[in-house]
Structure formats: structure tokens, C-alpha cells
Design a protein around this motif. Sequence first.
Motif, PDB file in Angstrom:
ATOM      1  N   GLY A 124     -28.149  22.553 -87.472  1.00 52.59           N
ATOM      2  CA  GLY A 124     -27.093  23.498 -87.147  1.00 52.59           C
ATOM      3  C   GLY A 124     -26.348  23.849 -88.416  1.00 52.59           C
ATOM      4  O   GLY A 124     -25.936  22.957 -89.157  1.00 52.59           O
ATOM      5  N   LEU A 125     -26.205  25.125 -88.706  1.00 53.35           N
ATOM      6  CA  LEU A 125     -25.482  25.568 -89.894  1.00 53.35           C
ATOM      7  C   LEU A 125     -24.242  26.314 -89.400  1.00 53.35           C
ATOM      8  O   LEU A 125     -24.341  27.449 -88.931  1.00 53.35           O
ATOM      9  CB  LEU A 125     -26.379  26.472 -90.737  1.00 53.35           C
ATOM     10  N   ALA A 126     -23.099  25.647 -89.446  1.00 58.50           N
ATOM     11  CA  ALA A 126     -21.861  26.201 -88.903  1.00 58.50           C
ATOM     12  C   ALA A 126     -21.114  27.014 -89.953  1.00 58.50           C
ATOM     13  O   ALA A 126     -20.760  26.489 -91.004  1.00 58.50           O
ATOM     14  CB  ALA A 126     -20.973  25.077 -88.381  1.00 58.50           C
ATOM     15  N   LEU A 127     -20.896  28.285 -89.656  1.00 63.42           N
ATOM     16  CA  LEU A 127     -20.053  29.132 -90.504  1.00 63.42           C
ATOM     17  C   LEU A 127     -18.645  29.028 -89.918  1.00 63.42           C
ATOM     18  O   LEU A 127     -18.207  29.875 -89.136  1.00 63.42           O
ATOM     19  CB  LEU A 127     -20.558  30.580 -90.503  1.00 63.42           C
ATOM     20  N   PRO A 145     -28.430  17.315 -87.030  1.00 61.51           N
ATOM     21  CA  PRO A 145     -27.450  17.430 -88.113  1.00 61.51           C
ATOM     22  C   PRO A 145     -26.756  18.794 -88.120  1.00 61.51           C
ATOM     23  O   PRO A 145     -27.369  19.819 -87.838  1.00 61.51           O
ATOM     24  CB  PRO A 145     -28.283  17.260 -89.386  1.00 61.51           C
ATOM     25  N   ILE A 146     -25.487  18.754 -88.474  1.00 58.40           N
ATOM     26  CA  ILE A 146     -24.692  19.974 -88.621  1.00 58.40           C
ATOM     27  C   ILE A 146     -24.237  20.066 -90.077  1.00 58.40           C
ATOM     28  O   ILE A 146     -23.668  19.110 -90.616  1.00 58.40           O
ATOM     29  CB  ILE A 146     -23.443  19.960 -87.710  1.00 58.40           C
ATOM     30  N   LEU A 147     -24.505  21.206 -90.697  1.00 63.42           N
ATOM     31  CA  LEU A 147     -24.030  21.485 -92.052  1.00 63.42           C
ATOM     32  C   LEU A 147     -22.950  22.550 -91.971  1.00 63.42           C
ATOM     33  O   LEU A 147     -22.902  23.337 -91.023  1.00 63.42           O
ATOM     34  CB  LEU A 147     -25.178  21.957 -92.936  1.00 63.42           C
ATOM     35  N   LEU A 148     -22.097  22.601 -92.984  1.00 64.45           N
ATOM     36  CA  LEU A 148     -20.955  23.512 -92.998  1.00 64.45           C
ATOM     37  C   LEU A 148     -21.046  24.506 -94.148  1.00 64.45           C
ATOM     38  O   LEU A 148     -21.434  24.144 -95.257  1.00 64.45           O
ATOM     39  CB  LEU A 148     -19.653  22.720 -93.144  1.00 64.45           C
ATOM     40  N   ASP A 149     -20.647  25.740 -93.867  1.00 62.59           N
ATOM     41  CA  ASP A 149     -20.536  26.762 -94.904  1.00 62.59           C
ATOM     42  C   ASP A 149     -19.412  27.702 -94.506  1.00 62.59           C
ATOM     43  O   ASP A 149     -19.115  27.862 -93.315  1.00 62.59           O
ATOM     44  CB  ASP A 149     -21.851  27.531 -95.046  1.00 62.59           C
ATOM     45  N   ALA A 150     -18.786  28.303 -95.482  1.00 64.07           N
ATOM     46  CA  ALA A 150     -17.733  29.287 -95.212  1.00 64.07           C
ATOM     47  C   ALA A 150     -18.394  30.644 -95.017  1.00 64.07           C
ATOM     48  O   ALA A 150     -19.268  31.033 -95.801  1.00 64.07           O
ATOM     49  CB  ALA A 150     -16.748  29.345 -96.373  1.00 64.07           C
ATOM     50  N   PRO A 151     -18.012  31.381 -93.953  1.00 64.04           N
ATOM     51  CA  PRO A 151     -18.614  32.699 -93.749  1.00 64.04           C
ATOM     52  C   PRO A 151     -18.221  33.654 -94.870  1.00 64.04           C
ATOM     53  O   PRO A 151     -17.114  33.590 -95.397  1.00 64.04           O
ATOM     54  CB  PRO A 151     -18.038  33.152 -92.405  1.00 64.04           C
TER      55      PRO A 151
END
Length: 197
Positions: A124-127, A145-151
Motif C-alpha cells: 500500500g502506498l499512501a499519499l 506493508p504500507i509506505l508513505l509519500d506526500a502527494p
Amino acid sequence: MKATTSRVLLVAVAAGGLGLLASLWFNGNPFWRTQVGERALHAATNATAPAPPPGVTPAGIGDPMPAIALPGLDGAIVDLRTRYAGRRLLINVWASWCGPCIEEMPELDRFAATQGREGVQVIGLALDTPEGVRDFIARVPVRYPILLDAPGPADASVWLGNAKGVLPYTVLIDADGRIARQKIGPFRHGEISDWVE
């Protein structure tokens, strides 16, 4: 004057075409669930996207997966190309405020639970903000797994071919590290297994 009118008409026709494609996609036309249909929708959506920032090249089918190294919920950086080398990846881009994203997460979780150590790895790539994701995952837990990124105009989603920034957005990476499929919109119940094959 004529150039401006022509440009306005061209934008209106493109927007209308996208609306028609989206309506057909979400109302169940089986064509849009085929690889040809997915590619047509993807091309039409990206045709109306703003130009990416200099140096950002959205990937397409057959391209190598871009270098993506992002923090997980624990803050540790995960480099997708090295951590999962030789394994197929299903990368699902989502946000806690995106209704269709939330609706498909239990389906992604069910699929991930059937894959085992050698199957497709769901990511999961959460913006989104870390707080927003943690609050959401506390209510709707998932086992992948969940990864984080800023939109933004150069987020990992754009690098993965989502130039327009539509959510949810899913990419299938083959075992050789190349993009095999790109999907705009949510998965329907039972669709994921067929999609990855």
C-alpha cells in the motif's frame, strides 16, 4: 480568437471523453477490465494531465520500475527494488480520504493473505500524512506493508505512471522488475486474482 475557441472546444471534448470513459469503467462495461481497455483509459487520462516536473518521467507498461524508497509507518525506509527483488509486486496507491480506495482495501487484504512468501507482494502506498494513515489503519487493519509519500507532482504515483494523480491507482510489477499492468480505479470483489494473472 479562433485559436482560443478551438483550444476551449478541444479541452471540452477531451473532458467529455474522459467522463464517458470513466462512466463506462465504473458502470461495469467488461471492456474496461481488459488490458486493452485499461491501456486506453490510462492513455486518455494521462493525455489531459499536466506536464510532469523536469526530470520526472512517468513509467509505462514494459518500463523498469522506478527507484522508489519510502518510509513505512515505523519510519524505516523501504527500497522496493532491493527489498522485493525477483518477486512480483502489486503496488496500490491510496489515501485515507479516498472513498473508493477504502472500499477496495479489504479485497486487497484478502488477496495479500492468500499469497504466502512466494506469491505476489501487495504494497500500500499512501499519499497521506502519517497520522491520517495510522488512524485509518487502526480502524481498518491490513496485513500488507504500507509506505508513505506526500502527494504532489513528483510523488511515487506519478513515477509509476499516474500522471493525473487519480486514486486508487494500482501497478503490477513483474518478477523482472518491469511494469506489467497499470489500473486506474478500484478493484471489484474477486477481480484481483484474475488481474495479476
